[in-house]
Write a protein that holds these residues in place. Structure first.
Motif, PDB file in Angstrom:
ATOM      1  N   SER A  45      51.494  34.447  60.819  1.00  0.00           N
ATOM      2  CA  SER A  45      51.734  35.884  60.957  1.00  0.00           C
ATOM      3  C   SER A  45      52.969  36.313  60.170  1.00  0.00           C
ATOM      4  O   SER A  45      52.979  37.364  59.522  1.00  0.00           O
ATOM      5  CB  SER A  45      51.891  36.245  62.436  1.00  0.00           C
ATOM      6  N   VAL A  46      54.004  35.483  60.203  1.00  0.00           N
ATOM      7  CA  VAL A  46      55.213  35.777  59.435  1.00  0.00           C
ATOM      8  C   VAL A  46      54.896  35.787  57.941  1.00  0.00           C
ATOM      9  O   VAL A  46      55.374  36.649  57.188  1.00  0.00           O
ATOM     10  CB  VAL A  46      56.320  34.748  59.751  1.00  0.00           C
ATOM     11  N   ASP A  47      54.063  34.840  57.511  1.00  0.00           N
ATOM     12  CA  ASP A  47      53.679  34.795  56.099  1.00  0.00           C
ATOM     13  C   ASP A  47      52.926  36.051  55.682  1.00  0.00           C
ATOM     14  O   ASP A  47      52.950  36.440  54.508  1.00  0.00           O
ATOM     15  CB  ASP A  47      52.803  33.562  55.831  1.00  0.00           C
ATOM     16  N   LYS A  48      52.244  36.688  56.634  1.00  0.00           N
ATOM     17  CA  LYS A  48      51.521  37.926  56.348  1.00  0.00           C
ATOM     18  C   LYS A  48      52.403  39.152  56.462  1.00  0.00           C
ATOM     19  O   LYS A  48      51.951  40.279  56.255  1.00  0.00           O
ATOM     20  CB  LYS A  48      50.330  38.063  57.311  1.00  0.00           C
ATOM     21  N   GLY A  49      53.684  38.938  56.827  1.00  0.00           N
ATOM     22  CA  GLY A  49      54.626  40.051  56.945  1.00  0.00           C
ATOM     23  C   GLY A  49      54.588  40.764  58.272  1.00  0.00           C
ATOM     24  O   GLY A  49      55.050  41.903  58.382  1.00  0.00           O
ATOM     25  N   LEU A  50      54.046  40.107  59.320  1.00  0.00           N
ATOM     26  CA  LEU A  50      53.959  40.729  60.639  1.00  0.00           C
ATOM     27  C   LEU A  50      55.168  40.368  61.487  1.00  0.00           C
ATOM     28  O   LEU A  50      55.737  39.285  61.358  1.00  0.00           O
ATOM     29  CB  LEU A  50      52.675  40.277  61.348  1.00  0.00           C
ATOM     30  N   ASP A  51      55.537  41.288  62.383  1.00  0.00           N
ATOM     31  CA  ASP A  51      56.672  41.051  63.276  1.00  0.00           C
ATOM     32  C   ASP A  51      56.278  40.296  64.538  1.00  0.00           C
ATOM     33  O   ASP A  51      57.116  39.665  65.174  1.00  0.00           O
ATOM     34  CB  ASP A  51      57.325  42.390  63.665  1.00  0.00           C
TER      35      ASP A  51
END
Length: 424
Positions: A45-51
């Protein structure tokens, strides 16, 4: 202590309604996810730019699914609460994957049908509702997802709920088997527990509802049905004369001493013993896998069906069936296919395509072909008789598959009888 019972459920809905997120939320809130899985989802999720963690990644396992952000294949997941165990099939939302929805819902006891609160009841909602009714799923719950994204959630939920109940009534759904719940899969509102963010709704959460759904087996008034899957002949010094017929009870109950028939031959005998891996049983009920020992030496093999004498079905070679066509190429009159019913596979000819169902208008029209994802009634003739009940009497003994004899691909899911008569 009594072991928790099992509920089979499936999800359905249109693209981007949040099915995978809802399933991920259920897994997460019921503590059915390992810590390393959560860590992996968090990193992705972090790699996708999500918080925050994208819980849909707990379900969408195929690389193509993660890249496109959609569900393609049917994903089966297992979770449990202190009250009940669950087997869940998360099915795709795209129209071209309706065949996967049919597969996932075919054994479900309840379907969670999602809709986006911003869109309401749309074409795919109506399509899935018709398919679910056609498959004879006993219960359905409409999860009005993303309810937090609309300006007046109370009126939006009331409007969508009323429209959906009207649709289900027109499909002939029994009273009390349809429910609607406002949810936010992203934030967990009304998923595992009731939310204070929906004061206009005073019903149970989705999980509470799933825990309360009855799981009693089909009580249709038919007798014992047992498709023979395998004949066990060990031929050992310890068991030189052992001959057992292994399979799963498809309907009814069998008890030692019962008089039975072996169909389609019609040979009569009695049940001498009921064996399992854990020892002998006095009786076995629907869903139990057992080995039957018969009192007489009879000619029975894979594909035959052992049935109770009372109410024994008449083997069929010609019948009307309702099918959901799952292949890209058309189904035409005169098509020569393979038909798989229970443990028997036989050649079959489609005598005619009699009608086609319009799931949007809820009407039946005449037709000569079936296209991908279309539902219709056909006339079938088989090379060998099959021991089948009408689907509305027993789902297990009334269902079959049509298979391409050249490629071995499944072409259609079929139901014995005119199931469309219950929809219009």
């Amino acid at each position: 202590m009594r072991a928790p019972d099992l509920l089979r459920l499936a999800t359905a809905g249109s693209v981007d309604d949040g099915k995978s997120t809802l399933v991920g939320r259920l897994l997460y809130d019921t503590k059915s996810v390992l810590a390393d899985q959560i860590d992996a989802v968090t990193r992705a999720s972090v790699d996708k730019g999500l918080d925050t963690p994208d819980l849909s990644l707990l379900v969408d396992g195929l690389r193509a699914e993660r890249e496109q952000g959609i569900t393609i294949d049917v994903a089966y997941r297992y979770f449990a609460t202190p009250n009940r165990s669950f087997v869940l099939a998360d099915t795709p939302g795209h129209v071209q994957y309706t065949r996967n929805t049919v597969s996932g819902a075919s054994t479900a006891q309840i379907v969670v049908l999602l809709t986006d609160a911003r869109k309401g009841v749309i074409e795919q909602t109506r399509r899935h509702a018709a398919v679910i009714r056609l498959l004879g799923v006993p219960h359905v719950v409409l999860a009005v997802n993303k309810i937090d994204l609309v300006g007046d959630p109370a009126s939006v939920f009331a409007e969508i709920s009323a429209e959906f109940h009207s649709l289900m009534n027109s499909l002939g759904w029994p009273e009390g088997c349809v429910h609607a719940i406002p949810v936010s899969a992203l934030h967990g509102d009304n998923v595992a527990s009731r939310s204070a963010n929906t004061p206009y709704y005073d019903g149970p959460s989705l999980l509470e509802h799933l825990e309360a759904v009855p799981t009693d087996p089909d009580t249709a008034p038919i007798g014992f049905r047992f498709p023979v899957q395998y004949v066990i002949r060990p031929r050992t010094a310890e068991h030189p004369d052992y001959r057992g017929y292994a399979g799963q009870v498809a309907a009814g109950t069998v008890t030692v001493g019962d008089e039975v028939l072996v169909l389609p031959s019609g040979t009569s005998t009695t049940i001498a013993r009921i064996d399992t891996a854990d020892g002998e049983l006095e009786s076995a009920h629907t869903g139990r896998s057992v080995t039957l020992i018969l009192a007489d030496e009879v000619d029975a093999s894979r594909g035959d069906v052992i049935v109770a004498v009372d109410g024994a079905p008449e083997p069929r070679q010609q019948f009307t069936a309702t099918v959901c066509w799952l292949a890209d190429k058309q189904l035409r009159t005169g098509s020569r296919l393979l038909l798989k019913h229970g443990t028997r596979t036989t050649q079959a000819i489609v005598g005619s395509v009699e009608s086609v169902f319009d799931e949007q208008e809820l009407t039946v029209t005449e037709g000569s072909t079936l296209e991908l994802n279309q539902i219709g009634t056909i006339a079938v003739t088989t090379a060998e008789p099959i021991v089948a009940d009408d689907y509305d009497v027993n789902r297990e003994m009334g269902s079959f598959l049509l298979i391409d004899p050249q490629s071995g691909n499944t072409l259609a899911a079929g139901l014995v009888g005119d199931a469309l008569s219950h929809l219009v």
